[in-house]
Motif scaffolding. Structure first.
Motif, mmCIF file in Angstrom:
data_model
loop_
_atom_site.group_PDB
_atom_site.id
_atom_site.type_symbol
_atom_site.label_atom_id
_atom_site.label_comp_id
_atom_site.label_asym_id
_atom_site.label_seq_id
_atom_site.Cartn_x
_atom_site.Cartn_y
_atom_site.Cartn_z
ATOM 1 N N THR A 1 -0.570 5.464 -18.133
ATOM 2 C CA THR A 1 -1.884 5.128 -17.578
ATOM 3 C C THR A 1 -2.449 6.259 -16.720
ATOM 4 O O THR A 1 -3.600 6.650 -16.877
ATOM 5 C CB THR A 1 -1.801 3.840 -16.728
ATOM 6 N N GLU A 2 -1.625 6.772 -15.804
ATOM 7 C CA GLU A 2 -2.091 7.804 -14.881
ATOM 8 C C GLU A 2 -1.844 9.217 -15.401
ATOM 9 O O GLU A 2 -2.243 10.186 -14.758
ATOM 10 C CB GLU A 2 -1.422 7.614 -13.517
ATOM 11 N N CYS B 1 11.697 5.052 -15.349
ATOM 12 C CA CYS B 1 10.297 4.769 -15.027
ATOM 13 C C CYS B 1 10.234 4.109 -13.650
ATOM 14 O O CYS B 1 10.752 3.013 -13.452
ATOM 15 C CB CYS B 1 9.701 3.850 -16.089
ATOM 16 N N VAL C 1 3.121 3.590 -15.716
ATOM 17 C CA VAL C 1 2.533 4.504 -14.724
ATOM 18 C C VAL C 1 2.271 5.870 -15.352
ATOM 19 O O VAL C 1 1.198 6.445 -15.200
ATOM 20 C CB VAL C 1 3.452 4.643 -13.486
ATOM 21 N N THR C 2 3.247 6.385 -16.068
ATOM 22 C CA THR C 2 3.093 7.703 -16.695
ATOM 23 C C THR C 2 2.001 7.673 -17.752
ATOM 24 O O THR C 2 1.158 8.567 -17.800
ATOM 25 C CB THR C 2 4.430 8.169 -17.296
ATOM 26 N N HIS D 1 -0.067 16.012 -13.346
ATOM 27 C CA HIS D 1 -0.996 15.195 -14.132
ATOM 28 C C HIS D 1 -1.469 16.036 -15.311
ATOM 29 O O HIS D 1 -1.757 17.222 -15.137
ATOM 30 C CB HIS D 1 -2.216 14.789 -13.298
ATOM 31 N N CYS E 1 6.322 4.254 -20.437
ATOM 32 C CA CYS E 1 6.304 3.978 -18.986
ATOM 33 C C CYS E 1 4.847 3.775 -18.582
ATOM 34 O O CYS E 1 4.031 4.687 -18.712
ATOM 35 C CB CYS E 1 6.923 5.139 -18.211
ATOM 36 N N ALA F 1 7.903 2.686 -10.389
ATOM 37 C CA ALA F 1 6.606 2.035 -10.195
ATOM 38 C C ALA F 1 5.542 2.952 -9.582
ATOM 39 O O ALA F 1 4.391 2.921 -9.996
ATOM 40 C CB ALA F 1 6.777 0.794 -9.338
ATOM 41 N N THR F 2 5.892 3.758 -8.607
ATOM 42 C CA THR F 2 4.914 4.613 -7.936
ATOM 43 C C THR F 2 4.814 5.983 -8.580
ATOM 44 O O THR F 2 3.722 6.532 -8.710
ATOM 45 C CB THR F 2 5.296 4.800 -6.455
ATOM 46 N N TYR F 3 5.935 6.526 -8.998
ATOM 47 C CA TYR F 3 5.996 7.930 -9.408
ATOM 48 C C TYR F 3 5.975 8.145 -10.916
ATOM 49 O O TYR F 3 5.784 9.263 -11.376
ATOM 50 C CB TYR F 3 7.253 8.581 -8.832
ATOM 51 N N GLY F 4 6.204 7.122 -11.703
ATOM 52 C CA GLY F 4 6.277 7.295 -13.151
ATOM 53 C C GLY F 4 7.617 7.869 -13.563
ATOM 54 O O GLY F 4 8.613 7.740 -12.857
#
Length: 126
Positions: A69-70, A110, A66-67, A55, A64, A112-115
């Motif tokens: 946003t998180e 990309c 997930v990448t 992170h 992507c 869904a869970t891992y980015g």
């Protein structure tokens, strides 16, 4: 003697012109270096396969969800592959502990869970 001196000067100038391009770290055609980033946190865990998650503090504009946003990327290894995720994690926590910025080598997958999938970490000097 004058010809040898001219040849030496030409070779020296040619070398100096190519010097900046020698400092670029290679990436494959489907990968791209992103950054620089500072590491916010890093994790190494097992959920059926070894994972290294990084992170970062800065915004990531990768496309992507997930990448971006998180602010995370993941190296997900196979069940028999533990070295590469562990090394990725080790480099990230070393950079974090040293307050060094990093570059991340990312590909376009990309998940869904891992980015996005991270394939490399480059630690930058000050």
């Amino acid at each position: 003697m004058v010809i040898n001196m001219k040849r030496l000067i030409v070779l020296l100038v040619a070398f100096l012109i190519t010097l900046p391009t020698q400092a670029i770290t290679h990436s494959s055609s489907n990968q791209k270096w992103y950054g620089p980033f500072t590491v916010k946190k890093s994790a190494f865990f097992w959920d059926g396969a070894p994972n290294a998650v990084i992170h970062v503090n800065e915004e990531m504009n990768t496309g992507c969800g997930v990448t971006d946003t998180e602010r995370k990327v993941t190296y997900r290894g196979s069940a028999s592959e533990r070295d590469w995720p562990a090394r990725t994690y080790s480099i990230a926590v070393t950079a974090q502990a040293s307050n060094k910025k990093i570059m991340l080598l990312i590909d376009g997958a990309c998940r869904a869970t891992y980015g996005l999938n991270v394939h490399g970490v480059e630690v930058l000097s000050d």
